[in-house]
Design a protein around this motif. Structure first.
Motif, short mmCIF file in Angstrom:
data_model
loop_
_atom_site.label_atom_id
_atom_site.label_comp_id
_atom_site.label_asym_id
_atom_site.label_seq_id
_atom_site.Cartn_x
_atom_site.Cartn_y
_atom_site.Cartn_z
N THR A 350 6.96 18.97 -18.93
CA THR A 350 7.83 17.87 -19.35
C THR A 350 8.15 16.92 -18.21
N VAL A 351 8.43 15.68 -18.56
CA VAL A 351 8.81 14.69 -17.53
C VAL A 351 9.81 13.70 -18.13
N VAL A 352 10.86 13.43 -17.36
CA VAL A 352 11.91 12.49 -17.79
C VAL A 352 12.32 11.65 -16.58
N PRO A 353 13.04 10.55 -16.81
CA PRO A 353 13.59 9.84 -15.66
C PRO A 353 14.44 10.83 -14.84
N ARG A 354 14.34 10.76 -13.51
CA ARG A 354 14.83 11.90 -12.73
C ARG A 354 16.31 12.22 -12.90
N ALA A 355 17.13 11.22 -13.17
CA ALA A 355 18.56 11.50 -13.33
C ALA A 355 18.86 12.25 -14.63
N GLU A 356 17.89 12.29 -15.52
CA GLU A 356 18.10 12.99 -16.81
C GLU A 356 17.74 14.48 -16.72
N LEU A 357 17.28 14.91 -15.56
CA LEU A 357 16.87 16.31 -15.41
C LEU A 357 17.95 17.32 -15.82
N ASP A 383 10.33 13.76 -9.18
CA ASP A 383 9.64 12.93 -10.17
C ASP A 383 10.19 13.13 -11.57
N GLY A 384 11.20 13.96 -11.73
CA GLY A 384 11.68 14.28 -13.07
C GLY A 384 10.69 15.13 -13.86
N ASN A 385 9.80 15.81 -13.16
CA ASN A 385 8.70 16.56 -13.80
C ASN A 385 9.01 18.05 -13.75
N LEU A 386 9.49 18.57 -14.89
CA LEU A 386 9.95 19.96 -14.94
C LEU A 386 8.92 20.82 -15.69
N HIS A 387 8.38 21.82 -15.00
CA HIS A 387 7.50 22.77 -15.67
C HIS A 387 8.36 23.85 -16.31
N ILE A 388 8.18 24.01 -17.60
CA ILE A 388 8.96 25.00 -18.34
C ILE A 388 8.02 26.12 -18.74
N ASN A 389 8.18 27.28 -18.12
CA ASN A 389 7.36 28.42 -18.51
C ASN A 389 8.12 29.25 -19.51
N ILE A 390 7.58 29.26 -20.72
CA ILE A 390 8.20 30.04 -21.78
C ILE A 390 7.51 31.39 -21.78
N VAL A 391 8.28 32.47 -21.54
CA VAL A 391 7.65 33.79 -21.45
C VAL A 391 7.86 34.55 -22.76
N LYS A 392 6.82 35.23 -23.16
CA LYS A 392 6.86 35.89 -24.47
C LYS A 392 7.85 37.05 -24.46
N GLY A 393 7.83 37.81 -23.34
CA GLY A 393 8.75 38.95 -23.26
C GLY A 393 8.63 39.81 -24.49
N ASP A 394 9.74 40.06 -25.15
CA ASP A 394 9.67 40.94 -26.34
C ASP A 394 9.72 40.16 -27.65
N MET A 395 9.37 38.87 -27.58
CA MET A 395 9.32 38.07 -28.83
C MET A 395 8.17 38.60 -29.70
N SER A 396 8.38 38.65 -31.02
CA SER A 396 7.32 39.15 -31.91
C SER A 396 6.18 38.14 -31.97
N ASP A 397 4.97 38.61 -32.28
CA ASP A 397 3.82 37.71 -32.41
C ASP A 397 4.11 36.63 -33.45
N GLU A 398 4.73 37.07 -34.52
CA GLU A 398 5.07 36.17 -35.61
C GLU A 398 5.94 35.00 -35.09
N ASP A 399 7.01 35.32 -34.37
CA ASP A 399 7.88 34.28 -33.83
C ASP A 399 7.15 33.43 -32.79
N TRP A 400 6.38 34.11 -31.95
CA TRP A 400 5.64 33.42 -30.88
C TRP A 400 4.70 32.37 -31.47
N ASN A 401 4.00 32.75 -32.53
CA ASN A 401 2.99 31.85 -33.09
C ASN A 401 3.56 30.81 -34.05
N ASN A 402 4.62 31.16 -34.75
CA ASN A 402 5.08 30.25 -35.80
C ASN A 402 6.43 29.60 -35.54
#
Lengths: 467, 467
Positions: A350-357, A383-402
């Motif tokens: 994701t990227v936003v104007p830097r003050a909106e971080l 740069d307002g460029n935030l990498h968001i790593n979403i980790v699956k952890g114990d989320m079910s496949d169903e929730d992860w995919n849908n």
């Protein structure tokens, strides 16, 4: 899209162009393996054939053949991409640029360099540093990624905040069009008001408009001095807010990287490294100042400290040796790997104007709470460029995919509301394609599709990407 | 191209859109006059009507009407262009952006500003300086030119050598397409890897792809200190050669301007100003260093002097007051006017890799000797951007009209041979159109024409320009 499969005749034609040893078929399963994936999640697509041409002329002949025969071609650099751009999702040809790996010339008189697309970014950086010159773009994968791929994805890196991204260093490119025609896109000059900007149209086009076969970069003098500091914040939103304040104070750091506590902890474990952290510190900023005058850098650092005094910060670590600087940078560069080694993940760029971080970060956590996902955030805060790593952890496949994609849509909608967009430096490729209409309206998409059709009337080059 | 004339019905429709007082017809000859020319030579073309819409919505309605009725529309900023881009050569509508002249917002938190295209460049610069911010692009006409025109022509100016040109400061634009559709081109972010780069496609497209109605610029902190020096050279080729050497020494001046002796003499006469010059000095460099630390600038100046010692230079004038700095800059900014006030002229906006400047300059003089024309050369030497003013003097009309273009072709061919091109910052517009195929090959031209057709299927927007 209706493509033809690769026939024995096609293989014979390709072999005739590039030579037997530069044609890989699925029978060579082990050699083929690395061409079936890039660094995007755990996606795998097997091409019908991998070709390793030596130069633009061979690429031109391949493209002519594929154009005539409706065969899809997926160009590939080092395969370090994070959006699936180099995956042969429609099968056909993987066209690897790995043999186009020469630094053709470093022109010290003009501060320019001409390179082939398969040169590794760090190799190029080190070659120009030897001449006292600087090629600033430094994606985290710079030790393995190719310059051609950097251009195709409009790559950035930590130093973009002061020096700009890859696109800001390219003056001219030689490209092979999907039809096989070879052309340069511009001229070897710093200013150009001669016709439309084909160079910047090609940059960031993710290998969908042409195959880059030569690049002319501008270079700048190498800054000889730098200071690196790691600043802990008790509140992660304050870390984001401090970023803008430092710029407003008139200082342009050469890097300004944000890391959540989890990002640092996971990376320390991954690298077996230690960074002292108090229990109440939520996030860190890695700040680098550079220039040619160390006294001036210390003065600038003082001004940075003054800004930081407004915030609830812990003890600032100023690197006191080259080794320590390298360690801090190694830490930052490995966050992605560390997080990904922990769990199945999805990475959003994701990227936003830097003050909106701070607003974005708060939003991501709030959306995560509602959709029940954990995220580890880090990136190029300057740069307002935030990498968001979403980790699956114990989320079910169903929730992860849908369910998760709905959460991602909310994140992207928030980015756009804040004046930002859905990719800052990784590209849309395959995995963000489903979200493109959050960022682009129908008019923009029609124009982009029209450009694609103009360059690639049969749609054979990297089909199924971006749109 | 077959366009329709403006009928009374069309005038009624336009009046309905923009209001009576914002429609100019040829009957109002005096008011109409300034819309018949720009700053290009002595060219005059009278439009059928001048419209002064207030906003994007009105422009959209005008474009819809003209699109439906095959009426040509020539967008116009301040009319300071140097390639004839704002001339209504196919008659029809002149669409002036003069009423879109608001600075919408200066966002100090994000170092961004949103402006309308009719804001005068210098007005904008001064507004942001008040907040301690810097918008560097500074074409010589900055006191009267519009930001929208700067973008359309990809304008530069002296400070481009350190800070880049106009295109490097635009993040996003709102545009009205020839069909009347309104869209933004990107997002308000420093990095964007989301689809093709429509923003940079629009920049430098000379009003042929759309009408810019809003611009989001990035800003940087304002450098508070500078040093200005005027360096006389006994050999003009040495002045050109010194430019590269200063960069190679690791210094990036904020301006590095070349002026031939004639350029200075003519301008001193024009401004009734005095610059001490020894009889044997052929050319000057105007060098500016900027930053926030005066001590550091003095150190850099010492290093510049060391480089200059390798050359045959006269006495260096270092400006010792703001007044003197302003005078030196006034001198440089007025060279164009001064040369042009002397004679009928043609101005060429050549650009080459900077170390090739001495070769270009020697070539221009040699070609001039063969074709019997005198040239006064000056410009942005740090960017390799040399403005060549060809003065008619006592050349016959016959030679001026028929022989000279052959000489200009030779100059442009030389630029291209040296890795350069035929316009650095003025655009192709009308007057360089005849030379475009020296700079661009058939493949490039086909792609550009295809892009034009995609954006403007009926070819009504600024017809007859570039191609």
């Amino acid at each position: 899209m209706k493509f033809n499969p690769i026939t024995p005749e096609a293989v014979a034609a390709f072999t005739n162009i590039v030579g037997q040893e530069h044609v890989l078929l699925p029978a060579a399963a082990e050699d083929m393996l690395r061409y079936t994936h890039d660094e995007t999640e755990d996606l795998r697509y097997e091409p019908e054939v991998v070709l390793k041409p030596a130069n633009a002329a061979e690429i031109s002949r391949i493209m002519q053949y594929c154009h005539e025969n409706y065969i899809p071609v997926t160009p590939r650099g080092a395969g370090t991409g994070l959006s699936g751009g180099a995956l042969a999702i429609h099968k056909g040809v993987i066209l690897s640029t790995e043999r186009l790996n020469k630094i053709v010339a470093i022109d010290e008189r003009n501060l320019q360099a001409t390179v082939e697309p398969g040169v590794i970014t760090q190799v190029f950086q080190e070659a120009v540093i030897e001449r006292g010159l600087f090629y600033p773009p430094d994606p985290s994968s710079r030790g393995s990624c190719f310059l051609g791929g950097n251009l195709s994805e409009s790559s950035g890196g930590p130093r973009a905040v002061k020096y700009g991204v890859t696109k800001d260093y390219v003056l001219n490119m030689e490209v092979v069009l999907p039809t096989g025609e070879i052309t340069w896109t511009g001229a070897n000059v710093l200013k150009n008001a001669t016709g439309y900007n084909l160079t910047q149209l090609m940059v960031g086009s993710e290998g969908t408009l042409g195959i880059i076969t030569k690049i002319v970069f501008k270079l700048i003098p190498y800054p000889t001095q730098n200071l690196v500091m790691l600043v802990p914040f008790r509140k992660e939103e304050e870390a984001c807010a401090a970023v803008s304040q430092i710029f407003i104070a008139g200082i342009v750091p050469s890097a300004m990287e944000f890391m959540e506590r989890d990002a640092i902890e996971w990376t320390c474990r991954y690298l077996s490294m230690e960074v002292p952290m108090a229990a109440d510190e939520e996030a860190h900023l890695l700040i680098e100042l550079d220039g040619n005058d160390l006294d001036l850098l210390f003065k600038d650092a003082e001004r940075v400290y003054e800004v930081l005094e407004q915030f609830n910060v812990g003890e600032i670590l100023v690197a006191d040796s080259e080794k320590q600087k390298e360690d801090l940078w190694r830490l930052r560069r490995n966050v992605g790997h560390a997080v990904k080694s922990n769990s199945i993940y999805k990475e959003e760029d994701t990227v936003v104007p830097r003050a909106e971080l701070p607003v974005l970060l708060r939003g991501v956590k709030e959306i995560g709470a509602r959709y029940n996902f954990k995220s580890v955030c880090y990136g190029h805060a300057g740069d307002g460029n935030l990498h968001i790593n979403i980790v699956k952890g114990d989320m079910s496949d169903e929730d992860w995919n849908n369910k998760l994609p709905e959460g991602i849509k909310e994140i992207f909608r928030l980015c756009v509301e804040l004046g930002g967009t859905i990719s800052g430096e990784h590209g849309i490729g395959l995995v963000q394609r489903q979200y493109i209409n959050i960022a682009l309206n129908e008019v923009q998409l029609r124009l982009m599709r029209g450009i694609k059709e103009l360059f690639d009337p049969k749609g054979i080059l990297n089909p199924g990407k971006i749109f």
